[in-house]
Design an enzyme around this catalytic site. Sequence first.
Site, PDB file in Angstrom:
ATOM      1  CE1 TYR A 192     -10.458  57.627  29.827  1.00  5.95           C
ATOM      2  CE2 TYR A 192     -10.743  59.885  29.097  1.00  5.95           C
ATOM      3  CZ  TYR A 192     -10.453  58.565  28.816  1.00  5.95           C
ATOM      4  OH  TYR A 192     -10.178  58.180  27.528  1.00  5.95           O
ATOM      5  NE  ARG A 241      -3.296  58.421  21.457  1.00 11.12           N
ATOM      6  CZ  ARG A 241      -4.460  57.776  21.363  1.00 11.12           C
ATOM      7  NH1 ARG A 241      -4.572  56.777  20.501  1.00 11.12           N
ATOM      8  NH2 ARG A 241      -5.480  58.112  22.110  1.00 11.12           N
ATOM      9  CG  ASP A 251      -2.589  59.503  29.934  1.00  9.72           C
ATOM     10  OD1 ASP A 251      -3.578  59.726  30.650  1.00  9.72           O
ATOM     11  OD2 ASP A 251      -2.636  58.794  28.926  1.00  9.72           O
TER      12      ASP A 251
END
Length: 343
Positions: free
Chosen positions: A151, A27, A77
């Site tokens: 997810y 990140r 992402d």
Amino acid sequence: MSATSHKKLLNVLQGKQELIPPVWLMRQAGRYLPEYRELRAQKGGFLELAYDSEAATEITIQPIRRFGFDAAILFSDILVVPHAMGQELWFEAGEGPRLAPRLAQSELNGLTANPERLSPILDTVRKVSAALPKEATFLGFAGSPWTVATYMVHGQGSKDQSEARRMAYAEPDRFHALIEAIITTTVDYLSGQINAGVDAVQLFDSWAGSLSPAQFEQWVIAPNAEIVRRLKARHPNVPIIGFPKGAGGKLAAYAEGTGVDALGLDETIDPHWANRELPNGLPVQGNLDPLVLISGGNDLIKAVENILSAFRNRPHIFNLGHGILPDTPIEHVEHLLSQIRKG
């Protein structure tokens, strides 16, 4: 490419040792950087940035420009894969990503795939590849099937991934079909990144630690091994980093079972234990606690020295054990790099 590349980090991924380990931070393109915050204020939310190839290129390069890291990681992402598979994706302010319809309540075959949603990201890869310094390794990435599935089933993140785990136990055939669909899309996506210019790729399995040993074998090791197998058939010389966060004592089995070229370690792993238990010569990446980077001082110095000592005789990429946190002081990153590179 020559046997010894001018890209130090790529050399390590290919099994070579560097006297001073190359370094990048997960990140590293993000909210701790004032230049990122400024661009985000101009452009809008996270997804708007990720799908804007000009903005995403700038964000990918920002930490290279500021710190001279040895690698750039694509700004994107992991949830762009389910978006391309047909789920709708958005981010709720202060709460995180949302996907709809939730596959806990809907069927996979009810989705209409839209692979063109990935086109702007591949455009970003091409632009970054053309703009990076020649010594910087360019890393692409995707989420591993288990983590992406959690997810897709729940429609958002969760603390224990219980809905996906329930489906895996109660409806294994249905869950296997979902995993297989994610594998297929992920291999095509990573292959597209490689064709567009990345040097290596990383598989993020952020929720690997939530599974029992048998489920870990079935839903983490086996799917990642299949991605490695299919991707190597297309791109045999492109290194693959596996990062099964929370795997703990199952790391050696993951390394052996998946065939990844390098293994990312989270901050809970004792680096000296990892050096003893992992296959000889396997490159490792990690594993500084992101919180000690925030605290700085003697704790940071000691932690860095411990990691460097543990992996002195192994191909090693210095990194965090997870993503850098938004309140990380810039000067602490500078101190970290100075300590690593002092030789």
